[in-house]
Design an enzyme around this catalytic site. Structure first.
Site, PDB file in Angstrom:
ATOM      1  N   ARG A  34      44.070  44.425  60.362  1.00 46.54           N
ATOM      2  CA  ARG A  34      44.057  42.961  60.300  1.00 46.54           C
ATOM      3  C   ARG A  34      45.167  42.325  61.126  1.00 46.54           C
ATOM      4  O   ARG A  34      44.963  41.332  61.799  1.00 46.54           O
ATOM      5  CB  ARG A  34      44.212  42.504  58.843  1.00 46.54           C
ATOM      6  CG  ARG A  34      42.900  42.251  58.154  1.00 46.54           C
ATOM      7  CD  ARG A  34      43.123  41.727  56.739  1.00 46.54           C
ATOM      8  NE  ARG A  34      41.886  41.173  56.195  1.00 46.54           N
ATOM      9  CZ  ARG A  34      40.846  41.882  55.816  1.00 46.54           C
ATOM     10  NH1 ARG A  34      40.854  43.190  55.929  1.00 46.54           N
ATOM     11  NH2 ARG A  34      39.769  41.286  55.315  1.00 46.54           N
ATOM     12  N   HIS A  73      41.583  48.747  64.183  1.00 42.23           N
ATOM     13  CA  HIS A  73      40.890  47.876  63.224  1.00 42.23           C
ATOM     14  C   HIS A  73      41.804  46.988  62.393  1.00 42.23           C
ATOM     15  O   HIS A  73      41.359  46.082  61.704  1.00 42.23           O
ATOM     16  CB  HIS A  73      40.036  48.712  62.261  1.00 42.23           C
ATOM     17  CG  HIS A  73      40.847  49.524  61.284  1.00 42.23           C
ATOM     18  ND1 HIS A  73      41.333  48.991  60.110  1.00 42.23           N
ATOM     19  CD2 HIS A  73      41.271  50.802  61.305  1.00 42.23           C
ATOM     20  CE1 HIS A  73      42.002  49.930  59.464  1.00 42.23           C
ATOM     21  NE2 HIS A  73      41.985  51.035  60.163  1.00 42.23           N
ATOM     22  N   GLU A 130      48.158  59.252  46.838  1.00 40.21           N
ATOM     23  CA  GLU A 130      48.838  58.771  48.061  1.00 40.21           C
ATOM     24  C   GLU A 130      49.789  57.620  47.710  1.00 40.21           C
ATOM     25  O   GLU A 130      49.708  56.509  48.241  1.00 40.21           O
ATOM     26  CB  GLU A 130      47.847  58.336  49.151  1.00 40.21           C
ATOM     27  CG  GLU A 130      48.483  58.282  50.534  1.00 40.21           C
ATOM     28  CD  GLU A 130      47.527  57.819  51.638  1.00 40.21           C
ATOM     29  OE1 GLU A 130      47.365  56.611  51.808  1.00 40.21           O
ATOM     30  OE2 GLU A 130      46.958  58.686  52.322  1.00 40.21           O
ATOM     31  N   HIS A 149      35.004  50.129  64.824  1.00 39.83           N
ATOM     32  CA  HIS A 149      34.932  49.712  63.413  1.00 39.83           C
ATOM     33  C   HIS A 149      33.910  48.582  63.274  1.00 39.83           C
ATOM     34  O   HIS A 149      33.770  47.758  64.179  1.00 39.83           O
ATOM     35  CB  HIS A 149      36.337  49.229  63.015  1.00 39.83           C
ATOM     36  CG  HIS A 149      36.535  49.055  61.543  1.00 39.83           C
ATOM     37  ND1 HIS A 149      35.955  48.038  60.827  1.00 39.83           N
ATOM     38  CD2 HIS A 149      37.266  49.769  60.645  1.00 39.83           C
ATOM     39  CE1 HIS A 149      36.315  48.135  59.557  1.00 39.83           C
ATOM     40  NE2 HIS A 149      37.112  49.178  59.419  1.00 39.83           N
ATOM     41  N   ASP A 153      45.917  52.109  49.539  1.00 41.33           N
ATOM     42  CA  ASP A 153      46.444  50.749  49.664  1.00 41.33           C
ATOM     43  C   ASP A 153      45.431  49.682  50.052  1.00 41.33           C
ATOM     44  O   ASP A 153      45.786  48.666  50.645  1.00 41.33           O
ATOM     45  CB  ASP A 153      47.579  50.758  50.698  1.00 41.33           C
ATOM     46  CG  ASP A 153      47.137  51.368  52.028  1.00 41.33           C
ATOM     47  OD1 ASP A 153      45.923  51.423  52.269  1.00 41.33           O
ATOM     48  OD2 ASP A 153      48.017  51.779  52.806  1.00 41.33           O
ATOM     49  N   GLU A 192      48.130  45.809  53.197  1.00 40.61           N
ATOM     50  CA  GLU A 192      48.276  47.144  52.589  1.00 40.61           C
ATOM     51  C   GLU A 192      49.660  47.368  51.965  1.00 40.61           C
ATOM     52  O   GLU A 192      49.782  48.041  50.941  1.00 40.61           O
ATOM     53  CB  GLU A 192      47.973  48.239  53.618  1.00 40.61           C
ATOM     54  CG  GLU A 192      46.511  48.332  54.034  1.00 40.61           C
ATOM     55  CD  GLU A 192      46.095  47.294  55.055  1.00 40.61           C
ATOM     56  OE1 GLU A 192      46.971  46.555  55.569  1.00 40.61           O
ATOM     57  OE2 GLU A 192      44.894  47.189  55.342  1.00 40.61           O
TER      58      GLU A 192
HETATM   59  C1  UD1 Z   1      39.691  47.880  55.034  1.00 43.84           C
HETATM   60  C2  UD1 Z   1      41.048  47.906  54.337  1.00 43.84           C
HETATM   61  C3  UD1 Z   1      42.085  48.607  55.213  1.00 43.84           C
HETATM   62  C4  UD1 Z   1      41.599  49.962  55.676  1.00 43.84           C
HETATM   63  C5  UD1 Z   1      40.221  49.826  56.317  1.00 43.84           C
HETATM   64  C6  UD1 Z   1      39.683  51.190  56.660  1.00 43.84           C
HETATM   65  C7  UD1 Z   1      41.629  46.010  52.900  1.00 43.84           C
HETATM   66  C8  UD1 Z   1      42.091  44.608  52.845  1.00 43.84           C
HETATM   67  N1  UD1 Z   1      41.491  46.547  54.108  1.00 43.84           N
HETATM   68  O1  UD1 Z   1      39.835  47.052  56.191  1.00 43.84           O
HETATM   69  O2  UD1 Z   1      43.278  48.775  54.476  1.00 43.84           O
HETATM   70  O3  UD1 Z   1      42.515  50.473  56.622  1.00 43.84           O
HETATM   71  O4  UD1 Z   1      39.324  49.201  55.397  1.00 43.84           O
HETATM   72  O5  UD1 Z   1      38.641  51.115  57.585  1.00 43.84           O
HETATM   73  O6  UD1 Z   1      41.379  46.597  51.891  1.00 43.84           O
HETATM   74  N2  UD1 Z   1      31.989  46.176  57.633  1.00 43.84           N
HETATM   75  C9  UD1 Z   1      30.651  46.518  57.715  1.00 43.84           C
HETATM   76  N3  UD1 Z   1      30.267  47.749  57.234  1.00 43.84           N
HETATM   77  C10 UD1 Z   1      31.139  48.656  56.715  1.00 43.84           C
HETATM   78  C11 UD1 Z   1      32.504  48.304  56.674  1.00 43.84           C
HETATM   79  C12 UD1 Z   1      32.909  47.051  57.109  1.00 43.84           C
HETATM   80  O7  UD1 Z   1      29.831  45.752  58.181  1.00 43.84           O
HETATM   81  O8  UD1 Z   1      30.716  49.750  56.316  1.00 43.84           O
HETATM   82  C13 UD1 Z   1      32.407  44.833  58.105  1.00 43.84           C
HETATM   83  C14 UD1 Z   1      31.974  43.707  57.138  1.00 43.84           C
HETATM   84  O9  UD1 Z   1      31.636  42.565  57.888  1.00 43.84           O
HETATM   85  C15 UD1 Z   1      33.266  43.432  56.352  1.00 43.84           C
HETATM   86  C16 UD1 Z   1      34.306  43.647  57.438  1.00 43.84           C
HETATM   87  O10 UD1 Z   1      33.829  44.772  58.199  1.00 43.84           O
HETATM   88  O11 UD1 Z   1      33.297  42.135  55.779  1.00 43.84           O
HETATM   89  C17 UD1 Z   1      35.713  43.892  56.961  1.00 43.84           C
HETATM   90  O12 UD1 Z   1      35.777  44.874  55.948  1.00 43.84           O
HETATM   91  P1  UD1 Z   1      37.085  44.923  54.980  1.00 43.84           P
HETATM   92  O13 UD1 Z   1      36.952  46.093  54.043  1.00 43.84           O
HETATM   93  O14 UD1 Z   1      37.349  43.601  54.377  1.00 43.84           O
HETATM   94  O15 UD1 Z   1      38.276  45.156  56.015  1.00 43.84           O
HETATM   95  P2  UD1 Z   1      38.595  46.401  56.940  1.00 43.84           P
HETATM   96  O16 UD1 Z   1      39.160  45.865  58.201  1.00 43.84           O
HETATM   97  O17 UD1 Z   1      37.452  47.314  56.983  1.00 43.84           O
HETATM   98  N1  UDP Z   2      37.072  58.272  60.800  1.00 49.81           N
HETATM   99  C1  UDP Z   2      35.719  58.620  60.791  1.00 49.81           C
HETATM  100  N2  UDP Z   2      34.891  58.084  61.745  1.00 49.81           N
HETATM  101  C2  UDP Z   2      35.335  57.227  62.697  1.00 49.81           C
HETATM  102  C3  UDP Z   2      36.701  56.859  62.683  1.00 49.81           C
HETATM  103  C4  UDP Z   2      37.546  57.390  61.717  1.00 49.81           C
HETATM  104  O1  UDP Z   2      35.280  59.407  59.957  1.00 49.81           O
HETATM  105  O2  UDP Z   2      34.529  56.788  63.545  1.00 49.81           O
HETATM  106  C5  UDP Z   2      37.956  58.828  59.753  1.00 49.81           C
HETATM  107  C6  UDP Z   2      39.271  59.440  60.216  1.00 49.81           C
HETATM  108  O3  UDP Z   2      39.140  60.823  60.492  1.00 49.81           O
HETATM  109  C7  UDP Z   2      40.209  59.188  59.025  1.00 49.81           C
HETATM  110  C8  UDP Z   2      39.655  57.922  58.411  1.00 49.81           C
HETATM  111  O4  UDP Z   2      38.336  57.746  58.929  1.00 49.81           O
HETATM  112  O5  UDP Z   2      40.090  60.204  58.040  1.00 49.81           O
HETATM  113  C9  UDP Z   2      40.520  56.746  58.793  1.00 49.81           C
HETATM  114  O6  UDP Z   2      39.889  55.572  58.438  1.00 49.81           O
HETATM  115  P1  UDP Z   2      40.311  54.167  59.011  1.00 49.81           P
HETATM  116  O7  UDP Z   2      40.954  54.337  60.343  1.00 49.81           O
HETATM  117  O8  UDP Z   2      39.119  53.301  58.911  1.00 49.81           O
HETATM  118  O9  UDP Z   2      41.339  53.639  57.911  1.00 49.81           O
HETATM  119  P2  UDP Z   2      42.902  53.817  57.658  1.00 49.81           P
HETATM  120  O10 UDP Z   2      43.221  55.259  57.576  1.00 49.81           O
HETATM  121  O11 UDP Z   2      43.611  53.115  58.774  1.00 49.81           O
HETATM  122  O12 UDP Z   2      43.115  53.097  56.370  1.00 49.81           O
END
Ligand code: UD1
Ligand code: UDP
Length: 377
Positions: A207, A205, A114, A238, A92, A128
């Site tokens: 939103r 983490h 999923e 995160h 999602d 999501e």
């Molecule tokens: C995204 C997904 C969310 C998922 C989450 C898992 C969307 C809208 N959101 O949210 O559904 O639960 O990933 O973790 O698709 N960033 C880094 N390095 C990384 C990853 C992120 O620096 O490796 C920072 C960047 O500044 C980026 C920000 O995090 O712009 C947000 O990343 P984004 O993918 O937009 O949102 P998440 O909160 O990670």
């Molecule tokens: N996870 C990881 N390292 C971390 C935190 C989470 O590998 O420091 C793994 C966790 O075991 C799970 C997945 O990341 O499989 C969950 O990701 P996240 O919480 O970012 O996203 P969501 O599941 O909420 O979309």
């Protein structure tokens, strides 16, 4: 072609990709959008997946509109060049939805792994709930992890013959990765006495929790520590700056709180396995923890994963500071309650979800004549 972009998509697609790659009746192409960068690369390294295409779209503090537009634009070229017979997306995220739309525009079939998770609340989780709903409308094959998620799709008039219950692929990944005698390489984790201290593993983490809800969560954590001297909190933060800054500001100088970088998947799930209690707003962690017999307090007002709540290993507590303190304090001090919540239960899969997805796909393309019904979940 598998298309994904964030950490959880990568973890949950990795076992499927590795299963598909071993089958030489199919040509498997991997395209990453890199909506996440570092957190995606950690997973690609662990599961030894080398993408064929990398759109490398991540920007600091990116927006939903920006991510959607870049995925749509970037994928078009790749899809036109490769002409895959099917695009597989997961879950999602915004990558999931935008990749499905990009495939639809090229009239390419979509397989949704999923499929069917719902809260019924348009803005919770945001975005999501809409991402998975819209992906479901586009998908030709829906791989639902559970009976309940299949029923969610049926209630939306999705064709029954397009839905297959497979279990969740996260359990395939988990069972391959967790081990009782795992030794941490991380220096901090090596120093923790998991028998003497009660370890709370925290992640947050989402939103919809940015801003005040995160503040309330972090202050609730401080209250728990003030009342329970044997507790330590480990929080792999995160990389989203909105989360990182707030965590640093409120918990940065708090005794017995360890703010660390996101952990690689292998140490993370093994840390889950050694922790006393998990507090999280993550989706994937709610699915993994019940398999490890770890109680989870969900720091959200809604969950699309009610199966473990019904079994009793996961409890939804929201983001109210006083409620967070009360629920965690109960679990820390009431053995009976703790034991009740920590029974091992696995409503999300048996570790064979990837195999089922492969068989169903081969059957869909008339490559095999038996979709593996004997393997029914
Ligand atoms: C995204 C997904 C969310 C998922 C989450 C898992 C969307 C809208 N959101 O949210 O559904 O639960 O990933 O973790 O698709 N960033 C880094 N390095 C990384 C990853 C992120 O620096 O490796 C920072 C960047 O500044 C980026 C920000 O995090 O712009 C947000 O990343 P984004 O993918 O937009 O949102 P998440 O909160 O990670
Ligand atoms: N996870 C990881 N390292 C971390 C935190 C989470 O590998 O420091 C793994 C966790 O075991 C799970 C997945 O990341 O499989 C969950 O990701 P996240 O919480 O970012 O996203 P969501 O599941 O909420 O979309």
């Amino acid at each position: 072609m598998f298309v994904f972009g964030t950490r959880p998509e990568a973890i949950k697609m990795a076992p499927v990709i590795n299963k598909f790659k071993k089958d030489n009746r199919l040509e498997t192409i991997v395209t990453v959008t890199a909506q996440h960068r570092e957190m995606l690369d950690q997973v690609l390294d662990l599961f030894k997946i080398e993408p064929d295409y990398d759109l490398d779209i991540m920007e600091d503090s990116q927006t939903l509109t920006g991510v959607t537009a870049k995925v749509l634009g970037g994928l078009k070229e790749v899809l036109v060049k490769e002409e895959p017979d099917m695009v597989f997306v997961h879950g999602d995220t915004t990558t999931t939805f935008a990749a499905s739309l990009a495939a639809y525009y090229q009239q390419i079939k979509v397989g949704h792994v999923e499929a069917g998770l719902r809260t019924g609340e348009k803005y919770s989780p945001f975005p999501e709930e809409l991402n998975r709903h819209l992906t479901g409308v586009i998908a030709d094959l829906n791989f639902s992890p559970t009976e309940l998620t299949k029923n969610n799709l049926l209630a939306e008039n999705t064709k029954e013959k397009s839905i297959f219950i497979t279990g969740n692929t996260v359990i395939d990944a988990l069972l391959d990765t967790v081990s009782e005698d795992y030794q941490f390489e991380n220096e901090l984790l090596q120093t923790i006495d998991f028998n003497k201290n009660k370890i709370i593993l925290l992640t947050a983490h989402r939103r919809e929790n940015h801003g005040q809800p995160l503040e309330d969560i972090f202050n609730g954590i401080k209250d728990i520590l003030n009342k329970n001297e044997d507790v330590r909190v480990i929080y792999p933060v995160h990389l989203n700056p909105k989360v990182k800054n707030k965590a640093g500001k409120i918990l940065g100088d708090t005794d017995r709180v360890h703010l660390i970088e996101p952990l690689d998947y292998e140490p993370f799930v093994n840390l889950m396995n050694k922790s006393y209690l998990i507090m999280t707003d993550s989706g994937g962690i709610q699915e993994e923890a019940p398999s490890l017999g770890k109680p989870v307090l969900v720091l959200r007002d809604t969950t699309e994963r009610p199966e473990a709540v019904e079994i009793g290993t996961v409890k939804k507590v929201g983001t109210d500071r006083a409620r967070i303190f009360k629920e965690a304090n109960n679990l820390l001090n009431n053995r009976e309650l703790y034991n009740d919540m920590s029974s091992k239960a696995n409503p999300y899969g048996d570790g064979n979800a990837s195999e089922r997805i492969l068989k169903r796909t081969l059957y869909h393309f008339d490559i095999i004549s038996n979709p593996g019904e004997e393997f029914k979940y």
